[in-house]
Design an enzyme around this catalytic site. Structure first.
Site, PDB file in Angstrom:
ATOM      1  N   ASP A  16       0.858  -1.181   0.000  1.00 40.28           N
ATOM      2  CA  ASP A  16       0.000   0.000   0.000  1.00 40.28           C
ATOM      3  C   ASP A  16       0.898   1.234   0.000  1.00 40.28           C
ATOM      4  OD1 ASP A  16      -2.160   1.656   0.121  1.00 40.28           O
ATOM      5  OD2 ASP A  16      -2.709   1.182   2.187  1.00 40.28           O
ATOM      6  N   ASP A 112      -2.764   2.497  -6.132  1.00 39.06           N
ATOM      7  CA  ASP A 112      -1.746   2.566  -5.088  1.00 39.06           C
ATOM      8  C   ASP A 112      -1.678   1.360  -4.164  1.00 39.06           C
ATOM      9  OD1 ASP A 112      -4.194   3.117  -3.925  1.00 39.06           O
ATOM     10  OD2 ASP A 112      -3.382   4.570  -2.509  1.00 39.06           O
ATOM     11  N   GLU A 113      -2.380   0.290  -4.464  1.00 41.00           N
ATOM     12  CA  GLU A 113      -2.259  -0.892  -3.614  1.00 41.00           C
ATOM     13  C   GLU A 113      -2.551  -2.160  -4.395  1.00 41.00           C
ATOM     14  OE1 GLU A 113      -5.151  -1.657  -0.492  1.00 41.00           O
ATOM     15  OE2 GLU A 113      -6.505  -0.157  -1.348  1.00 41.00           O
TER      16      GLU A 113
END
Length: 370
Positions: A16, A112-113
């Site tokens: 993350d 983003d993860e």
């Protein structure tokens, strides 16, 4: 930990990125470094929402999904930055390339993860801990950004682990410690337990995983419905979901909140045309076609409704999507209404499971909700 149905334990990493959009902006713009910034809409007007806040802003209580006006009240010196999604996507693609050096079993959840299954890694490193550390270091060296990593034997525990020591965190929760870890976890930290449910649990005297674990599966179902079965599993650290490298897109759309309420059909249709262009551009970018067009309407009093229409063939052309949205709008009798938001979404990218084509052309009306 209670055993799952798998004889071989998986090695799962959840990566993350830390305050992703804000961190990219601070990296690329020295004037933002060390300052509280919020990526999102302006507090002027009424439609601004914070997408991501820097850690300097979070100290003041600024959070994602918060209205920009509220964020400014909490942090008067907050700097608002318009998002640059092309830049974020380019960085995300580089991060994905780093992941692919170790495994092809990558399940992105957003820009983003992502989850990674490194049970059998490409470089035959054999250690999920070492792989996670190498990925974090590569992101730092190649992109000048930080990421937090969680490592465990399933997705649920790995995701919780990645959130424990942000920013630039690393947490490993091994098989022997999962049971005690889950028992000590506050109920609000369980992914899937929202604020309302957490408050309900606390009123019932359920404050930790250990409290939940004392209840049978049937009791959890009776208190919380079908999701009770999910709680029964996760509090025991059981999660058999596989990492899905080809996770399918469920829907794609766009919406807009207006600085002044729309009051005429002409204004509303003009806005739908603008929104439709954005939707079609996104559909074409991802080479997607769908069978269901959904119109979202939010009124000035914050009532919200959706209307949708399904077809027996896939579409992604501007004319069909916009005309369908306009017809759905007319069906709501918009005259004399004040509308603050409109949105168009295309979904149902799977084959329709319909016995006849007449059903495919029906319009489904969903009820009003607050």
């Amino acid at each position: 930990m209670e055993s799952s149905s798998h004889t071989t334990q998986r090695k799962i990493i959840h990566i993350d990125m830390d305050a992703f959009y804000a961190s990219v902006e601070q990296r690329d713009n020295p004037i933002y470094r060390g300052k509280p910034i919020a990526v999102g809409g302006s507090p002027e007007g009424r439609g601004g929402v914070v997408a991501t806040a820097s850690y300097e802003a979070r100290k003041f209580g600024v959070r994602s999904a918060m209205s920009s006006k509220r964020a400014q009240q909490l942090c008067p010196q907050l700097i608002f930055v318009r998002p640059r999604f092309d830049a974020y996507k380019a960085v995300s693609a580089h991060i994905r390339e780093i992941f692919s050096r170790y495994t092809d079993l990558i399940e992105p959840l957003s820009l983003d993860e992502a989850y990674l299954d490194v049970t059998d890694d490409k470089l035959q490193i054999g250690s999920a801990i070492e792989i996670a550390k190498q990925i974090k270091q590569a992101i730092k060296d190649e992109l000048n950004l930080t990421a937090s990593a969680g490592v465990s034997i399933n997705k649920f525990v790995a995701k919780i682990a990645s959130d424990l020591n942000k920013p630039d965190g690393f947490t490993f929760i091994g098989p022997s410690t999962i049971a005690s870890f889950m028992e000590s976890l506050p109920v609000e930290k369980f992914h899937g337990v929202g604020k309302v449910t957490a408050e309900k649990m606390k009123k019932m005297g359920l404050f930790t995983g250990a409290d939940l674990k004392r209840l049978s599966e049937q009791e959890l179902k009776s208190y919380f419905g079908k999701v009770g079965a999910f709680y029964y599993q996760i509090v025991r650290g059981i999660d058999d979901r596989r990492v899905q490298p080809h996770r399918e897109t469920k829907s794609l759309g766009a919406e807009d909140t207006f600085p002044v309420d729309l009051t005429t059909l002409e204004e509303m249709e003009a806005e739908l045309e603008k929104i439709g262009k954005t939707v079609v551009t996104r559909l074409q970018r991802y080479e997607l076609k769908g069978r269901t067009v959904t119109l979202k309407i939010k009124y000035s009093d914050f009532r919200q409704i959706t209307r949708n229409q399904s077809f027996n063939f896939p579409i992604n052309d501007y004319e069909t999507i916009v005309q369908t949205a306009k017809q759905l709008l007319i069906g709501t009798q918009p005259e004399d209404q004040k509308i603050r938001l409109l949105g168009i979404t295309l979904s149902n990218f799977h084959e329709l499971n319909l016995n006849d084509t007449d059903k495919a052309n029906q319009v489904t009306q969903l009820s009003l909700f607050d």
